[in-house]
Design a protein around this motif. Structure first.
Motif, PDB file in Angstrom:
ATOM      1  N   PRO A  13       0.833  -1.222   0.000  1.00  0.00           N
ATOM      2  CA  PRO A  13       0.000   0.000   0.000  1.00  0.00           C
ATOM      3  C   PRO A  13       0.858   1.260   0.000  1.00  0.00           C
ATOM      4  CG  PRO A  13       0.088  -0.922   2.203  1.00  0.00           C
ATOM      5  CD  PRO A  13       0.862  -1.879   1.314  1.00  0.00           C
ATOM      6  N   SER A  14       1.578   1.446  -1.074  1.00  0.00           N
ATOM      7  CA  SER A  14       2.580   2.525  -1.149  1.00  0.00           C
ATOM      8  C   SER A  14       1.919   3.840  -1.540  1.00  0.00           C
ATOM      9  CB  SER A  14       3.676   2.150  -2.151  1.00  0.00           C
ATOM     10  OG  SER A  14       3.119   1.745  -3.393  1.00  0.00           O
ATOM     11  N   VAL A  15       1.031   4.304  -0.668  1.00  0.00           N
ATOM     12  CA  VAL A  15       0.269   5.526  -0.938  1.00  0.00           C
ATOM     13  C   VAL A  15       1.198   6.734  -0.901  1.00  0.00           C
ATOM     14  CG1 VAL A  15      -1.576   7.026  -0.060  1.00  0.00           C
ATOM     15  CG2 VAL A  15      -1.890   4.545  -0.093  1.00  0.00           C
ATOM     16  N   SER A  18       3.694   8.529   1.974  1.00  0.00           N
ATOM     17  CA  SER A  18       3.929   7.613   3.098  1.00  0.00           C
ATOM     18  C   SER A  18       5.256   6.879   2.903  1.00  0.00           C
ATOM     19  CB  SER A  18       2.789   6.600   3.202  1.00  0.00           C
ATOM     20  OG  SER A  18       2.719   5.790   2.039  1.00  0.00           O
ATOM     21  N   ASN A  20       8.007   4.212   2.031  1.00  0.00           N
ATOM     22  CA  ASN A  20       7.931   3.203   0.972  1.00  0.00           C
ATOM     23  C   ASN A  20       9.035   2.163   1.062  1.00  0.00           C
ATOM     24  OD1 ASN A  20      10.193   4.605   0.087  1.00  0.00           O
ATOM     25  ND2 ASN A  20       9.496   4.799  -2.038  1.00  0.00           N
ATOM     26  N   ASP A  70       4.617   4.973  -6.052  1.00  0.00           N
ATOM     27  CA  ASP A  70       3.505   5.413  -5.213  1.00  0.00           C
ATOM     28  C   ASP A  70       2.190   5.356  -5.973  1.00  0.00           C
ATOM     29  OD1 ASP A  70       4.781   7.655  -6.676  1.00  0.00           O
ATOM     30  OD2 ASP A  70       3.144   8.846  -5.829  1.00  0.00           O
ATOM     31  N   VAL A  72      -2.201   6.705  -5.571  1.00  0.00           N
ATOM     32  CA  VAL A  72      -3.117   7.587  -4.846  1.00  0.00           C
ATOM     33  C   VAL A  72      -3.879   6.762  -3.805  1.00  0.00           C
ATOM     34  CG1 VAL A  72      -3.346   9.210  -6.743  1.00  0.00           C
ATOM     35  CG2 VAL A  72      -4.923   7.280  -6.593  1.00  0.00           C
ATOM     36  N   PRO A  73      -4.457   7.406  -2.791  1.00  0.00           N
ATOM     37  CA  PRO A  73      -5.240   6.663  -1.787  1.00  0.00           C
ATOM     38  C   PRO A  73      -6.407   5.910  -2.426  1.00  0.00           C
ATOM     39  CG  PRO A  73      -4.758   8.883  -1.031  1.00  0.00           C
ATOM     40  CD  PRO A  73      -4.352   8.841  -2.479  1.00  0.00           C
ATOM     41  N   ALA A  74      -6.906   4.937  -1.693  1.00  0.00           N
ATOM     42  CA  ALA A  74      -7.996   4.092  -2.201  1.00  0.00           C
ATOM     43  C   ALA A  74      -9.136   4.042  -1.188  1.00  0.00           C
ATOM     44  CB  ALA A  74      -7.484   2.689  -2.503  1.00  0.00           C
ATOM     45  N   ARG A  96      -5.615  -1.130  -6.825  1.00  0.00           N
ATOM     46  CA  ARG A  96      -5.066   0.224  -6.845  1.00  0.00           C
ATOM     47  C   ARG A  96      -3.651   0.199  -7.417  1.00  0.00           C
ATOM     48  NH1 ARG A  96      -7.222   3.883  -7.770  1.00  0.00           N
ATOM     49  NH2 ARG A  96      -8.203   4.835  -5.939  1.00  0.00           N
ATOM     50  N   GLU A 133       2.763  11.210  -7.387  1.00  0.00           N
ATOM     51  CA  GLU A 133       1.367  11.656  -7.301  1.00  0.00           C
ATOM     52  C   GLU A 133       1.215  12.932  -6.471  1.00  0.00           C
ATOM     53  OE1 GLU A 133      -0.784  10.568  -9.133  1.00  0.00           O
ATOM     54  OE2 GLU A 133      -0.502   8.448  -9.572  1.00  0.00           O
ATOM     55  N   HIS A 346      -6.986   6.428 -10.703  1.00  0.00           N
ATOM     56  CA  HIS A 346      -7.530   7.252  -9.626  1.00  0.00           C
ATOM     57  C   HIS A 346      -9.036   7.025  -9.449  1.00  0.00           C
ATOM     58  CE1 HIS A 346      -4.040  10.426 -10.059  1.00  0.00           C
ATOM     59  NE2 HIS A 346      -3.635   9.179 -10.190  1.00  0.00           N
TER      60      HIS A 346
END
Length: 373
Positions: A13-15, A18, A20, A70, A72-74, A96, A133, A346
């Motif tokens: 989950p490499s948003v 955050s 990595n 990276d 984007v959030p999910a 994602r 992103e 996205h």
């Protein structure tokens, strides 16, 4: 194999924004296990890294395969299942980042063992960045380090989703946050306070009017719209309707046609904003991100190479931005070409197709065959 690698990458989950380390460590181990020379490049944030890997001779000019790790959030409720567990349904792989852009990373990694076995006379480099992103924040540090990592590359292929059509241009972008500080108080005595929301509203009104003037040119017909643009995207301020707001922020972005420096488009806004100081407001101008436009000539060697590798004519431009402009700014020819469709990125239930992944892997293998001997 490529779908197995994609499933592994999606599971991280490499948003954006955050740490990595987990995905970087896994990719580095995989690359080293298949004979690549790997350098992990920590960024100034302290918890995020770029990764650079080379197959073939580092002292010869070669090509970069560039992508970002990276996503984007999910957090959208519309996801049909866990966005960080890839689901294969028929020809589609859901999750994602499948399209934007771990699909390209998986293709590059899937091709790596074959590249390592092909006795490359010129190298293929993998340049994987962080926080793309958030406005391409990670890759400038990687590009800065390139002279110590390899001979100057002949070109960079940025694997953003383009349906495997090579793209020669995109607009540049700059985003800023305007912060104004006033003085709070009771709303029944507005003359005793400094209303930050009112002050920002005046700046925004003038910024929007200025943005409309950008539609008068300069023009680049390769883009839709064919001119630079400005948008106010986020405004925040105030606590309650009966309290004079002492703080307000506004996030503004510009997208610039080729030949126009994105940050230069914001100078008139900055002047109007800083004029608030004469009214006893404090102002703070925060640059959030900036990257230049990409403009590669149709008859460039890199465009010709991509036509050879994909069997398709290049496209003149796309509306989204990438890291390609930063490579070009550093003197490295760059072009966009990757699997997937940007329209799926996205969004909930983002997906890529197996046929798209296979086509991308074949393109990379064709590049390796061209550099072998």
């Amino acid at each position: 194999m490529v779908e197995d690698l994609l499933a592994r990458l999606v599971a991280f989950p490499s948003v954006v924004g955050s740490p990595n380390g987990a995905i970087v460590d896994w990719i580095a181990e995989y690359c080293r296990a298949h004979g690549a020379s790997v350098t992990v490049l920590p960024g100034p944030e302290g918890d995020r890294c770029n990764l650079f890997a080379t197959i073939g001779p580092r002292d010869k000019p070669g090509y970069i395969l560039s992508g970002h790790m990276d996503v984007v959030p999910a957090g959208e409720a519309e996801w049909s299942a866990d966005p960080f567990t890839m689901r294969a349904v028929g020809d589609r792989c859901y999750g994602r980042g499948t399209t934007d852009m771990k699909g390209f990373l998986a293709c590059a990694l899937a091709a790596l063992p074959g590249l390592a076995a092909s006795n490359l006379s010129q190298p293929v480099h993998l340049a994987f960045s962080y926080d793309e992103e958030a406005g391409c924040r990670g890759v400038p540090h990687l590009i800065e380090a390139l002279p110590a990592l390899c001979e100057k590359p002949l070109g960079a292929i940025i694997g953003e989703p383009s349906r495997m059509r090579a793209v020669r241009a995109h607009k540049g972008k700059a985003a800023v946050r305007l912060e104004v500080i006033g003085r709070s108080g009771h709303s029944s005595q507005p003359h005793l306070g400094l209303n930050a929301v009112h002050a920002m509203a005046g700046v925004i009104t003038k910024a929007v009017a200025y943005g409309k003037l950008l539609a008068e040119g300069p023009f680049d017909p390769n883009f839709d719209p064919p001119y630079s643009s400005l948008q106010v995207g986020v405004v925040a301020g105030g606590q309650a309707v009966n309290i004079i707001p002492d703080r307000c922020t506004a996030d503004i972005e510009v997208r610039a046609v080729s030949g126009t420096a994105p940050l230069s488009l914001l100078e008139p806004v900055k002047q109007q904003f800083e004029a608030l100081r004469s009214e006893n407001f404090k102002t703070f101008w925060h640059e959030l991100s900036a990257y230049p436009a990409l403009s590669l000539a149709a008859d460039s060697p890199l465009a010709g190479l991509m036509m050879e590798l994909t069997g398709k004519e290049t496209l003149s431009a796309v509306s989204y931005g990438t890291e390609a402009g930063l490579y070009q700014q550093a003197g490295i020819e760059a072009i966009i070409c990757g699997p997937g469709d940007i329209g799926r990125a996205h969004r909930p239930d983002e997906y890529i197709t197996l046929s798209e992944l296979y086509a991308c892997r074949q393109m990379i293998e064709a590049l390796g065959a061209r550099l072998s001997g």
